[in-house]
Each structure stands twice: as structure tokens, then as C-alpha cells.
Scaffold this motif. Structure first.
Motif, mmCIF file in Angstrom:
data_model
loop_
_atom_site.group_PDB
_atom_site.id
_atom_site.type_symbol
_atom_site.label_atom_id
_atom_site.label_comp_id
_atom_site.label_asym_id
_atom_site.label_seq_id
_atom_site.Cartn_x
_atom_site.Cartn_y
_atom_site.Cartn_z
ATOM 1 N N LEU A 14 -8.612 9.186 2.295
ATOM 2 C CA LEU A 14 -9.415 8.289 1.466
ATOM 3 C C LEU A 14 -8.601 7.717 0.304
ATOM 4 C CD1 LEU A 14 -12.750 10.294 1.471
ATOM 5 C CD2 LEU A 14 -12.397 8.016 2.450
ATOM 6 N N GLN A 15 -7.739 8.515 -0.289
ATOM 7 C CA GLN A 15 -6.894 8.040 -1.381
ATOM 8 C C GLN A 15 -5.920 6.960 -0.911
ATOM 9 O OE1 GLN A 15 -5.352 11.879 -2.556
ATOM 10 N NE2 GLN A 15 -6.734 12.014 -4.314
ATOM 11 N N LYS A 16 -5.394 7.119 0.291
ATOM 12 C CA LYS A 16 -4.413 6.175 0.823
ATOM 13 C C LYS A 16 -5.047 4.927 1.427
ATOM 14 C CE LYS A 16 -0.719 9.474 1.704
ATOM 15 N NZ LYS A 16 0.202 10.042 2.698
ATOM 16 N N ASN A 17 -6.353 4.966 1.649
ATOM 17 C CA ASN A 17 -7.069 3.850 2.273
ATOM 18 C C ASN A 17 -8.283 3.479 1.433
ATOM 19 O OD1 ASN A 17 -5.684 3.637 5.109
ATOM 20 N ND2 ASN A 17 -5.998 5.812 4.724
ATOM 21 N N PRO A 18 -8.067 2.735 0.352
ATOM 22 C CA PRO A 18 -9.138 2.485 -0.620
ATOM 23 C C PRO A 18 -10.322 1.669 -0.096
ATOM 24 C CG PRO A 18 -7.160 1.255 -1.186
ATOM 25 C CD PRO A 18 -6.800 2.166 -0.057
ATOM 26 N N LYS A 19 -10.201 1.054 1.060
ATOM 27 C CA LYS A 19 -11.339 0.299 1.620
ATOM 28 C C LYS A 19 -12.147 1.130 2.617
ATOM 29 C CE LYS A 19 -9.308 -4.210 0.945
ATOM 30 N NZ LYS A 19 -8.934 -5.484 1.556
ATOM 31 N N LEU A 20 -11.674 2.305 2.931
ATOM 32 C CA LEU A 20 -12.331 3.169 3.898
ATOM 33 C C LEU A 20 -13.616 3.753 3.310
ATOM 34 C CD1 LEU A 20 -11.912 4.468 6.739
ATOM 35 C CD2 LEU A 20 -10.842 6.376 5.554
ATOM 36 N N ALA A 21 -14.701 3.651 4.061
ATOM 37 C CA ALA A 21 -15.983 4.256 3.674
ATOM 38 C C ALA A 21 -16.401 5.213 4.788
ATOM 39 C CB ALA A 21 -17.041 3.183 3.467
ATOM 40 N N ILE A 22 -16.979 6.344 4.392
ATOM 41 C CA ILE A 22 -17.345 7.358 5.380
ATOM 42 C C ILE A 22 -18.768 7.870 5.172
ATOM 43 C CG2 ILE A 22 -14.964 8.129 5.716
ATOM 44 C CD1 ILE A 22 -15.685 10.621 3.972
ATOM 45 N N GLU A 23 -19.308 8.421 6.247
ATOM 46 C CA GLU A 23 -20.550 9.185 6.166
ATOM 47 C C GLU A 23 -20.196 10.643 6.460
ATOM 48 O OE1 GLU A 23 -24.765 8.228 7.736
ATOM 49 O OE2 GLU A 23 -23.828 9.469 9.301
ATOM 50 N N ILE A 24 -20.626 11.531 5.589
ATOM 51 C CA ILE A 24 -20.377 12.960 5.737
ATOM 52 C C ILE A 24 -21.622 13.558 6.380
ATOM 53 C CG2 ILE A 24 -19.829 15.090 4.511
ATOM 54 C CD1 ILE A 24 -18.935 13.029 2.180
#
Length: 95
Positions: A14-24
């Protein structure tokens, strides 16, 4: 997630891919009903860890599924099966 190492790996991604959004997604073992909403609490704990480590909460959602999506049928035969059902998964929402 099976370990703190896995959690750190997700944080780094997530730190390396600032546009990445996730569902946990939290899951539960052993019982057909999640009366205490443990699966949601499990997912929320991961969410809170990521936010505490600098991930913007707008990139994260979390949801508990209880025991509705087991890997192994409930009741499980042994602890390895229970551990597999008692898990947190990450789904990429956008990148």
C-alpha cells in the motif's frame, strides 16, 4: 493473513502503490453464527493498523463475513482447518 509478516507485506504494498484501494475481509471459523461480530472486529483491527501506519482510510474498507465463506466445511476436522477458516483476506478494489 496468517502472520504479522503478511500484515507488514500488505502495508509495504500500500505504501508503494498510493492509488491502490483495498477491502479487508474478515472470516470466522468453528461456529455457524457470528454473534459477537468477531469477523468484522478482525477486519477492523487490520484496517486500524494500516491507518495507524499512515495509510489513508479512504483507501480502505472492511467487512466481516462471519462463517459464510469457509474454506473447509464447518465443523472443521482439525486446527489447521479452523485456522484456514479463521482468516483475513484482502481484495483489491481499485489500482
Amino acid at each position: 493473513f496468517t502472520s504479522p509478516r503478511d500484515l507488514r507485506a500488505v502495508l509495504v504494498v500500500l505504501q508503494k502503490n498510493p492509488k491502490l484501494a483495498i477491502e479487508i475481509q474478515g472470516h470466522l471459523c468453528c461456529m455457524p453464527n457470528d454473534r459477537l461480530d468477531l469477523s468484522t472486529q478482525r477486519a477492523k483491527a487490520i484496517n486500524n493498523f494500516l491507518v495507524a501506519n499512515g495509510i489513508n482510510e479512504k483507501r480502505l474498507t472492511y467487512k466481516g463475513f462471519g462463517s459464510t465463506m469457509p474454506i473447509y466445511p464447518i465443523p472443521e476436522k482439525d486446527e489447521p482447518q479452523r485456522a484456514a477458516n479463521r482468516r483475513v483476506e484482502v481484495m483489491i478494489v481499485s489500482h
